[in-house]
Scaffold this motif. Structure first.
Motif, PDB file in Angstrom:
ATOM      1  N   ARG A   1       4.198 -24.834  -8.657  1.00  0.00           N
ATOM      2  CA  ARG A   1       4.282 -24.276 -10.092  1.00  0.00           C
ATOM      3  C   ARG A   1       5.097 -25.404 -10.801  1.00  0.00           C
ATOM      4  NH1 ARG A   1       8.540 -22.112 -12.057  1.00  0.00           N
ATOM      5  NH2 ARG A   1       9.421 -21.545  -9.932  1.00  0.00           N
TER       6      ARG A   1
ATOM      7  N   VAL B   1       3.238 -18.316 -15.422  1.00  0.00           N
ATOM      8  CA  VAL B   1       2.296 -17.841 -14.371  1.00  0.00           C
ATOM      9  C   VAL B   1       2.115 -16.205 -14.609  1.00  0.00           C
ATOM     10  CG1 VAL B   1       2.087 -17.456 -11.824  1.00  0.00           C
ATOM     11  CG2 VAL B   1       2.915 -19.743 -12.678  1.00  0.00           C
TER      12      VAL B   1
ATOM     13  N   LEU C   1      -2.286 -16.409  -7.429  1.00  0.00           N
ATOM     14  CA  LEU C   1      -0.925 -17.441  -8.059  1.00  0.00           C
ATOM     15  C   LEU C   1      -1.391 -18.740  -7.514  1.00  0.00           C
ATOM     16  CD1 LEU C   1       1.983 -15.265  -6.871  1.00  0.00           C
ATOM     17  CD2 LEU C   1       1.179 -15.489  -9.362  1.00  0.00           C
TER      18      LEU C   1
END
Length: 283
Positions: free
Chosen positions: A36, A46, A81
């Motif tokens: 990320r 996110v 994710l």
């Protein structure tokens, strides 16, 4: 001869190598966090992209999968994710399965959803629609009342205008009095007393019976040609002269320029007469 471990015993076993590789490999949460950061995304970014709650994203990056609500939902969160931060989710899922003994933990009876559901905004009652419906209902009631009550109102109005009805007898309207008819005046000098002097005016009356007559103006244009019944009369007017033909002169009474002609015509006699603007004279 020395006693000790053989060279083979000093070589690391395959299990040791796997343990060292596993120790060197980052955890699932750490891998997702590093990816990320490398992608330049924040936790809010996110969460907005995956619709996974911010608290769950933080917990997964700390390798805390309890808020997911079960292994099945944890695997779904990891896959979601990983794709959001451009990672291959399969190695992470395999790592998660190894950590869980290869079998996902049982899912609770009421698990949390993988992505946070967007709850619809609670709206208050639609007062505008309610007011419109109420107004329509009132208008409909008033119209229904007017339609059904019209006949009753009309009946009451008729009874009020007429005489009060007695028991057992229908109400009857007050009889209207007939207007007295004006009696028709008999032909006389006053009937055409206002005859203009610049014209010739002739009145023909069938006083004593019926007679056929014909009347023409000074140009020969026919003014009348027909039968006069007893009591009927005709009046003719011209700028210069009136020409008459009387089929039964004895039944006719003449008034010329407002004056009565005293000539005694014989019954059944046919007379041809001409009158001008001067004194009544037979032409």
């Amino acid at each position: 001869m020395s006693i000790g471990n053989s060279p083979q015993d000093e070589r690391p076993s395959e299990q040791d190598r796997d343990d060292r590789e596993e120790a060197a490999r980052p955890s699932i949460g750490r891998a997702l966090q590093q990816a990320r950061i490398a992608a330049g995304l924040t936790v809010d970014d996110v969460s907005s992209a995956t619709r996974v709650r911010i608290a769950i994203v933080h917990a997964i990056e700390q390798d805390d999968f309890a808020p997911c609500g079960g292994d099945v939902y944890a695997r779904g969160h990891i896959r979601t994710l990983a794709r959001a931060v451009h990672l291959d989710p399969e190695p992470l899922l395999a790592q998660f399965a190894d950590a869980r003994g290869g079998r996902p933990a049982p899912t609770p009876a009421a698990p949390l959803f993988e992505a946070e559901r967007i709850r619809p905004e609670r709206r208050g009652p639609n007062w505008t629609a309610a007011m419109v419906a109420a107004i329509v209902a009132v208008i409909g009631f008033v119209g229904f009342t007017l339609v059904n009550g019209g006949d009753e109102d009309g009946t009451q109005a008729q009874v009020a205008e007429g005489s009060t009805p007695t028991a057992g007898q229908p109400a009857s309207p007050t009889p209207k009095k007939d207007k007295p008819t004006d009696p028709k005046p008999d032909p006389s000098d006053s009937a055409i007393a206002a005859a203009p002097r610049d014209k010739v005016t002739v009145q023909v009356s069938a006083a004593d019976g019926r007679s056929w007559i014909s009347a023409k103006d000074h140009n020969g244009r026919l003014l009348f040609d027909g039968l006069l019944k007893q009591g009927q009369s005709q009046t003719f007017q011209d700028n210069e002269e009136i020409n008459l033909v009387l089929g039964d002169a004895g039944a006719i009474q003449l008034y010329v320029n407002g004056k009565k002609i005293e000539d005694e015509f014989q019954p059944g006699a046919v007379e041809r007469l001409t009158y001008t603007k001067g004194d009544p004279e037979v032409g």
